[in-house]
Design a protein around this motif. Structure first.
Motif, PDB file in Angstrom:
ATOM      1  N   GLN A  88      79.269  91.555   0.658  1.00 19.67           N
ATOM      2  CA  GLN A  88      79.078  93.054   0.982  1.00 19.67           C
ATOM      3  C   GLN A  88      79.090  93.390   2.624  1.00 19.67           C
ATOM      4  OE1 GLN A  88      75.362  94.464  -0.306  1.00 19.67           O
ATOM      5  NE2 GLN A  88      75.880  96.421  -0.466  1.00 19.67           N
ATOM      6  N   ALA A  89      78.475  92.049   3.099  1.00 22.74           N
ATOM      7  CA  ALA A  89      78.590  92.327   4.758  1.00 22.74           C
ATOM      8  C   ALA A  89      80.009  92.630   5.342  1.00 22.74           C
ATOM      9  CB  ALA A  89      77.887  91.218   5.598  1.00 22.74           C
ATOM     10  N   HIS A  90      80.796  91.725   4.893  1.00 19.79           N
ATOM     11  CA  HIS A  90      82.150  91.520   5.258  1.00 19.79           C
ATOM     12  C   HIS A  90      82.960  92.656   5.078  1.00 19.79           C
ATOM     13  CE1 HIS A  90      85.667  89.014   6.344  1.00 19.79           C
ATOM     14  NE2 HIS A  90      86.393  89.722   5.529  1.00 19.79           N
ATOM     15  N   VAL A  91      82.879  93.204   3.750  1.00 17.90           N
ATOM     16  CA  VAL A  91      83.474  94.554   3.467  1.00 17.90           C
ATOM     17  C   VAL A  91      82.842  95.691   4.413  1.00 17.90           C
ATOM     18  CG1 VAL A  91      83.654  96.617   1.583  1.00 17.90           C
ATOM     19  CG2 VAL A  91      84.032  94.188   0.988  1.00 17.90           C
ATOM     20  N   PHE A  92      81.870  95.863   4.746  1.00 14.33           N
ATOM     21  CA  PHE A  92      81.253  96.681   5.798  1.00 14.33           C
ATOM     22  C   PHE A  92      82.055  96.397   7.079  1.00 14.33           C
ATOM     23  CE2 PHE A  92      78.389  97.350   9.463  1.00 14.33           C
ATOM     24  CZ  PHE A  92      78.178  98.739   9.029  1.00 14.33           C
ATOM     25  N   LEU A  93      82.264  95.179   7.482  1.00 16.91           N
ATOM     26  CA  LEU A  93      82.840  95.049   8.859  1.00 16.91           C
ATOM     27  C   LEU A  93      84.245  95.473   8.657  1.00 16.91           C
ATOM     28  CD1 LEU A  93      81.105  91.491   9.531  1.00 16.91           C
ATOM     29  CD2 LEU A  93      80.810  94.113  10.882  1.00 16.91           C
ATOM     30  N   GLU A  94      85.034  95.074   7.550  1.00 21.47           N
ATOM     31  CA  GLU A  94      86.322  95.388   7.432  1.00 21.47           C
ATOM     32  C   GLU A  94      86.444  97.195   7.252  1.00 21.47           C
ATOM     33  OE1 GLU A  94      90.197  95.891   6.610  1.00 21.47           O
ATOM     34  OE2 GLU A  94      89.008  94.095   7.523  1.00 21.47           O
ATOM     35  N   ALA A  95      85.485  97.717   6.815  1.00 22.32           N
ATOM     36  CA  ALA A  95      85.598  99.345   6.731  1.00 22.32           C
ATOM     37  C   ALA A  95      85.484  99.822   8.256  1.00 22.32           C
ATOM     38  CB  ALA A  95      84.637  99.754   5.856  1.00 22.32           C
ATOM     39  N   LEU A  96      84.534  99.149   8.995  1.00 24.25           N
ATOM     40  CA  LEU A  96      84.488  99.650  10.460  1.00 24.25           C
ATOM     41  C   LEU A  96      85.897  99.362  10.989  1.00 24.25           C
ATOM     42  CD1 LEU A  96      81.005  98.277  11.823  1.00 24.25           C
ATOM     43  CD2 LEU A  96      81.757 100.565  10.731  1.00 24.25           C
ATOM     44  N   ARG A  97      86.422  98.266  10.807  1.00 25.43           N
ATOM     45  CA  ARG A  97      87.646  97.885  11.495  1.00 25.43           C
ATOM     46  C   ARG A  97      88.780  98.885  11.042  1.00 25.43           C
ATOM     47  NH1 ARG A  97      92.500  96.869  10.774  1.00 25.43           N
ATOM     48  NH2 ARG A  97      92.167  96.921   8.580  1.00 25.43           N
ATOM     49  N   SER A  98      88.702  99.212   9.769  1.00 27.59           N
ATOM     50  CA  SER A  98      89.922 100.155   9.093  1.00 27.59           C
ATOM     51  C   SER A  98      89.594 101.407   9.674  1.00 27.59           C
ATOM     52  CB  SER A  98      89.917 100.104   7.732  1.00 27.59           C
ATOM     53  OG  SER A  98      90.678 100.872   7.160  1.00 27.59           O
ATOM     54  N   GLN A 185      83.952 106.592   1.616  1.00 26.32           N
ATOM     55  CA  GLN A 185      84.582 108.078   1.270  1.00 26.32           C
ATOM     56  C   GLN A 185      85.510 108.269   2.371  1.00 26.32           C
ATOM     57  OE1 GLN A 185      80.918 110.218   0.887  1.00 26.32           O
ATOM     58  NE2 GLN A 185      80.475 109.353  -0.965  1.00 26.32           N
ATOM     59  N   GLY A 186      85.725 107.401   3.372  1.00 25.23           N
ATOM     60  CA  GLY A 186      86.595 107.711   4.392  1.00 25.23           C
ATOM     61  C   GLY A 186      85.930 108.108   5.717  1.00 25.23           C
ATOM     62  N   ALA A 187      84.644 107.756   5.708  1.00 24.50           N
ATOM     63  CA  ALA A 187      83.778 107.893   6.906  1.00 24.50           C
ATOM     64  C   ALA A 187      83.785 109.683   7.070  1.00 24.50           C
ATOM     65  CB  ALA A 187      84.157 107.157   8.093  1.00 24.50           C
ATOM     66  N   PRO A 221      89.824 104.705   1.909  1.00 18.91           N
ATOM     67  CA  PRO A 221      90.964 104.181   2.510  1.00 18.91           C
ATOM     68  C   PRO A 221      91.636 102.925   1.931  1.00 18.91           C
ATOM     69  CG  PRO A 221      89.478 104.453   4.315  1.00 18.91           C
ATOM     70  CD  PRO A 221      88.611 104.591   2.758  1.00 18.91           C
ATOM     71  N   LEU A 222      92.972 102.821   1.612  1.00 17.22           N
ATOM     72  CA  LEU A 222      93.713 101.787   0.925  1.00 17.22           C
ATOM     73  C   LEU A 222      93.288 100.547   1.474  1.00 17.22           C
ATOM     74  CD1 LEU A 222      95.536 101.132  -1.332  1.00 17.22           C
ATOM     75  CD2 LEU A 222      97.569 101.259   0.424  1.00 17.22           C
ATOM     76  N   ALA A 223      93.358 100.411   2.910  1.00 20.95           N
ATOM     77  CA  ALA A 223      93.127  99.098   3.329  1.00 20.95           C
ATOM     78  C   ALA A 223      91.599  98.531   2.857  1.00 20.95           C
ATOM     79  CB  ALA A 223      92.959  98.945   5.062  1.00 20.95           C
ATOM     80  N   LEU A 224      90.491  99.382   2.763  1.00 24.21           N
ATOM     81  CA  LEU A 224      89.070  99.166   2.133  1.00 24.21           C
ATOM     82  C   LEU A 224      89.244  98.639   0.820  1.00 24.21           C
ATOM     83  CD1 LEU A 224      86.237  98.657   3.107  1.00 24.21           C
ATOM     84  CD2 LEU A 224      86.034 101.155   2.643  1.00 24.21           C
ATOM     85  N   ARG A 225      90.075  99.358  -0.117  1.00 25.15           N
ATOM     86  CA  ARG A 225      90.020  99.150  -1.428  1.00 25.15           C
ATOM     87  C   ARG A 225      90.740  98.000  -1.741  1.00 25.15           C
ATOM     88  NH1 ARG A 225      93.103 103.986  -4.231  1.00 25.15           N
ATOM     89  NH2 ARG A 225      92.258 103.171  -6.128  1.00 25.15           N
TER      90      ARG A 225
END
Length: 237
Positions: A88-98, A185-187, A221-225
């Motif tokens: 979950q932590a990694h997905v959060f960080l990937e979402a920030l990056r994206s 939700q795309g921030a 976002p597709l990258a996050l999915r």
């Protein structure tokens, strides 16, 4: 316990269930409280600064700590009040990056912990083997100074490091849950406080449910999915 070790424990370490005196970046269940996003090649604060600002302004999170890695990168250290699974932590960080660094080559951005919790960021402050360099936390008005040399040439003072960390606040579970929802939700900009919807049950405590919701959200976002799908596959869906 020194003031510095006390602050590191308050912000970034997960207490052990075996001993009240023990704590580590990752516990036996693969949970973490420290989430680290690192930018290297070069350590460009002009790129990282908008992320540092917007996680506060747009996601309403506390300011993350800023560090030089001692080698080649600038780091943002996010602190959670309660540990969460590494996936979950990694997905959060990937979402920030994206969301905030989409134009940056992904090879320049490192995310800690790894999705499986097997690897976390190296401790800060710390000496770097084979060099005279140190990693260290730094004040928010100094990162640009370290773009070409993201390290200290001398050991940072424990008092100074503790003072920098003392000013940081941990992220409460509800704050983290809301940030995850906005990112999924795309921030989109947050609604006024009176109109906010309470985090869905299981958002923080059920990482698989959260990952599936992200993967299946057509508005995310597709990258996050894709990243959420990868993590689910790695852990048996």
């Amino acid at each position: 316990m020194t003031p510095l070790s006390s602050e590191l424990r308050r912000l970034y370490l997960v207490p052990s269930t075996d001993s009240a005196a023990d704590a580590a970046p990752i516990d036996r269940a693969g949970r973490v409280r420290a989430l680290v996003l690192e930018l290297a090649g070069p350590a460009d604060w002009d790129l990282l600064a908008p992320l540092w600002r917007e996680v506060q302004a747009e996601l309403h999170l506390p300011a993350p700590g800023i560090a030089v890695s001692g080698t080649d990168a600038l780091q943002l250290w996010f602190s959670l009040a309660e540990p969460v699974p590494a996936a979950q932590a990694h997905v959060f960080l990937e979402a920030l990056r994206s969301r905030y660094l989409p134009q940056v080559d992904r090879r320049r951005v490192r995310l800690w912990p790894a999705a499986d919790g097997a690897v976390h960021a190296a401790p800060v402050p710390a000496p770097q083997a084979g060099t005279d360099h140190w990693s260290a936390f730094i004040a928010s008005d100094l990162p640009a100074v370290f773009a070409d040399t993201p390290w200290l040439d001398i050991e940072p003072s424990e008092e100074g490091q503790a003072a920098l960390l003392r000013a940081l606040r941990v992220t409460k579970p509800a704050e983290f849950a809301e940030a995850l929802q906005r990112l999924a939700q795309g921030a989109a900009p947050p609604a006024p406080p009176a109109a906010r919807i309470a985090p869905a049950p299981g958002t923080v405590d059920d990482p698989r449910r959260f990952l599936r919701s992200v993967m299946n959200d057509g508005a995310a976002p597709l990258a996050l999915r894709i990243e959420a799908a990868k993590v689910l596959l790695q852990h048996g869906g």
